[in-house]
Design an enzyme around this catalytic site. Structure first.
Site, PDB file in Angstrom:
ATOM      1  N   GLY A   9       6.368  63.127 106.029  1.00 53.43           N
ATOM      2  CA  GLY A   9       6.357  63.191 104.556  1.00 53.43           C
ATOM      3  C   GLY A   9       4.996  62.782 104.024  1.00 53.43           C
ATOM      4  O   GLY A   9       4.884  62.129 102.986  1.00 53.43           O
ATOM      5  N   ASP A  35       4.383  67.114 107.405  1.00 51.16           N
ATOM      6  CA  ASP A  35       5.229  67.356 106.237  1.00 51.16           C
ATOM      7  C   ASP A  35       5.918  68.703 106.443  1.00 51.16           C
ATOM      8  O   ASP A  35       5.526  69.482 107.306  1.00 51.16           O
ATOM      9  CB  ASP A  35       4.389  67.376 104.947  1.00 51.16           C
ATOM     10  CG  ASP A  35       5.221  66.946 103.736  1.00 51.16           C
ATOM     11  OD1 ASP A  35       4.879  65.941 103.094  1.00 51.16           O
ATOM     12  OD2 ASP A  35       6.239  67.611 103.438  1.00 51.16           O
ATOM     13  N   ILE A  36       6.903  68.959 105.635  1.00 52.92           N
ATOM     14  CA  ILE A  36       7.645  70.215 105.769  1.00 52.92           C
ATOM     15  C   ILE A  36       6.789  71.397 105.318  1.00 52.92           C
ATOM     16  O   ILE A  36       7.013  72.526 105.708  1.00 52.92           O
ATOM     17  CB  ILE A  36       8.985  70.145 104.995  1.00 52.92           C
ATOM     18  CG1 ILE A  36       9.911  71.308 105.319  1.00 52.92           C
ATOM     19  CG2 ILE A  36       8.786  70.060 103.498  1.00 52.92           C
ATOM     20  CD1 ILE A  36      11.232  70.899 105.873  1.00 52.92           C
ATOM     21  N   ARG A  37       5.787  71.121 104.465  1.00 51.65           N
ATOM     22  CA  ARG A  37       4.819  72.161 104.078  1.00 51.65           C
ATOM     23  C   ARG A  37       3.462  71.516 103.823  1.00 51.65           C
ATOM     24  O   ARG A  37       3.377  70.296 103.642  1.00 51.65           O
ATOM     25  CB  ARG A  37       5.299  72.929 102.856  1.00 51.65           C
ATOM     26  CG  ARG A  37       5.422  72.123 101.591  1.00 51.65           C
ATOM     27  CD  ARG A  37       6.017  72.957 100.484  1.00 51.65           C
ATOM     28  NE  ARG A  37       7.444  73.178 100.710  1.00 51.65           N
ATOM     29  CZ  ARG A  37       8.403  72.344 100.316  1.00 51.65           C
ATOM     30  NH1 ARG A  37       8.091  71.234  99.682  1.00 51.65           N
ATOM     31  NH2 ARG A  37       9.671  72.585 100.563  1.00 51.65           N
ATOM     32  N   ASP A  53       9.881  69.100 110.041  1.00 48.93           N
ATOM     33  CA  ASP A  53      11.076  68.821 109.237  1.00 48.93           C
ATOM     34  C   ASP A  53      11.567  67.427 109.659  1.00 48.93           C
ATOM     35  O   ASP A  53      11.825  67.184 110.836  1.00 48.93           O
ATOM     36  CB  ASP A  53      12.117  69.911 109.560  1.00 48.93           C
ATOM     37  CG  ASP A  53      13.466  69.658 108.907  1.00 48.93           C
ATOM     38  OD1 ASP A  53      13.690  68.558 108.362  1.00 48.93           O
ATOM     39  OD2 ASP A  53      14.307  70.571 108.976  1.00 48.93           O
ATOM     40  N   TYR A 143      21.354  58.683  96.012  1.00 48.85           N
ATOM     41  CA  TYR A 143      20.100  58.152  96.558  1.00 48.85           C
ATOM     42  C   TYR A 143      20.262  56.661  96.895  1.00 48.85           C
ATOM     43  O   TYR A 143      19.909  56.214  97.984  1.00 48.85           O
ATOM     44  CB  TYR A 143      19.002  58.366  95.514  1.00 48.85           C
ATOM     45  CG  TYR A 143      17.654  57.779  95.835  1.00 48.85           C
ATOM     46  CD1 TYR A 143      16.894  58.240  96.902  1.00 48.85           C
ATOM     47  CD2 TYR A 143      17.106  56.781  95.018  1.00 48.85           C
ATOM     48  CE1 TYR A 143      15.629  57.714  97.163  1.00 48.85           C
ATOM     49  CE2 TYR A 143      15.850  56.263  95.267  1.00 48.85           C
ATOM     50  CZ  TYR A 143      15.112  56.727  96.333  1.00 48.85           C
ATOM     51  OH  TYR A 143      13.866  56.205  96.586  1.00 48.85           O
ATOM     52  N   LYS A 147      20.102  54.762 100.467  1.00 48.35           N
ATOM     53  CA  LYS A 147      19.153  53.674 100.737  1.00 48.35           C
ATOM     54  C   LYS A 147      19.882  52.420 101.252  1.00 48.35           C
ATOM     55  O   LYS A 147      19.432  51.769 102.186  1.00 48.35           O
ATOM     56  CB  LYS A 147      18.329  53.353  99.478  1.00 48.35           C
ATOM     57  CG  LYS A 147      17.291  54.423  99.141  1.00 48.35           C
ATOM     58  CD  LYS A 147      16.279  54.591 100.260  1.00 48.35           C
ATOM     59  CE  LYS A 147      15.278  55.692 100.051  1.00 48.35           C
ATOM     60  NZ  LYS A 147      14.448  55.984 101.210  1.00 48.35           N
TER      61      LYS A 147
END
Ligand code: AKB
Length: 312
Positions: A9, A35-37, A53, A143, A147
């Protein structure tokens, strides 16, 4: 042998600045960004970068083996507001990525793990002012639930398998280099961009909504500090409360007005108001300050100067 770090990430709001700081500290080749992109030119060009991923544990293992990674910073997550739109997806991303990395640490592929928790792990029944390290935690967002569950998985892997995993409950993080996405505290970043662009901002939280916040530089310092401290100093293996400033939209707007007198704020609340209302207002982080000497530098005034100077 020095450490080699994998950041998952790395193109996100915190990941991008963390990557740069860790590259300055450990050397570019010792910090593998993924990162994924490809989302950030500084991150992809200043050292090794791979598409990954966060939920693909096999893929993570391949990169760990290829670069002889010793530490993982798992920064990929779906934040509070987006997670309310895609609860199932949020749970899968936030939980499966963590469990995969903890398994790799359990199997001794990596030595140390950093995983961020959030003030979202508290809920409406937690004390709102000076929220203690240990208290009632009944989060009402997906979320927050992810967490809180994640914190307990970290603690479990530490107790059961001696996995050296460390964690901080981040407040809202304010930065000028990379914008956040999908969070409830994002208004406190957008407000600076809009103040400079339009001299006005329509806030999705009400004027008196107080939330814990922190300037990015302090968040990065804390993150690296908790990872570098001696393991004996880490007394909490769920996640540490961390605090710097708490303010309301009205207060941040007043601070901006000192620099841009014509700036105007208006209010139109949406579903994020309910999320914000379920979170603490001021966090007690004395345990982090005591255990690993955490200290913040930026208050609202200094942060505002820094944000406006850099965005200009
Ligand atoms: C969010 O608003 O979702 C995040 C957080 C407080 O964890 N910034």
């Amino acid at each position: 042998m020095s450490d080699t770090i994998l950041i998952i990430g790395a193109c996100g709001q915190i990941g991008s600045e963390l990557t740069q700081k860790l590259r300055e500290t450990y050397g570019n080749d010792h910090v593998v960004a993924t990162d994924i992109r490809e989302g950030n030119e500084d991150v992809t060009s200043s050292g090794p970068f791979e598409i990954l991923d966060a939920t693909d544990t096999e893929g993570i293992l391949k990169i760990v083996q290829k670069y002889k990674v010793t530490q993982v910073y798992l920064m990929a997550a779906m934040l509070s507001a987006t997670a309310e739109k895609y609860p199932q997806k949020a749970w899968e991303l936030n939980m499966n990525s963590l469990l995969g990395v903890l398994e790799l640490a359990k199997d001794k592929h990596i030595k140390q793990v950093y995983w961020p928790s959030s003030i979202a792990s508290f809920g409406p029944t937690s004390p709102k002012i000076n929220t203690p390290q240990q208290t009632i935690m009944e989060p009402t967002t997906v979320y927050g639930i992810s967490k809180l569950a994640g914190e307990h998985w970290c603690n479990y892997y530490y107790n059961r398998y001696s996995v050296d995993v460390r964690s901080i409950r981040y407040p809202g993080i304010i930065s000028w280099k990379t914008k956040p996405g999908g969070g409830t505290t994002d208004y406190a970043v957008d407000i600076y961009f809009k103040a400079l662009e339009n001299k006005s901002y329509e806030c999705f939280l009400s004027e008196n909504t107080r939330l814990p916040m922190m300037f990015m530089k302090d968040a990065i310092d804390a993150t690296i500090k908790i990872m570098q401290t001696d393991a004996a100093n880490i007394k909490t293996r769920t996640s540490y409360n961390l605090a710097a400033i708490s303010f309301t939209p009205e207060e941040i707007a007043a601070e901006i007005k000192k620099h841009i007198p014509e700036f105007k704020i208006s209010y139109k609340t949406d579903f994020r108001q309910q999320i914000a209302d379920s979170w603490p207002q001021v966090i007690d982080d004395s345990q982090a300050r005591q255990d690993w000497s955490w200290n913040h530098q930026f208050d609202l005034e200094l942060m505002t100067k820094e944000m406006l100077k850099n965005l200009q």
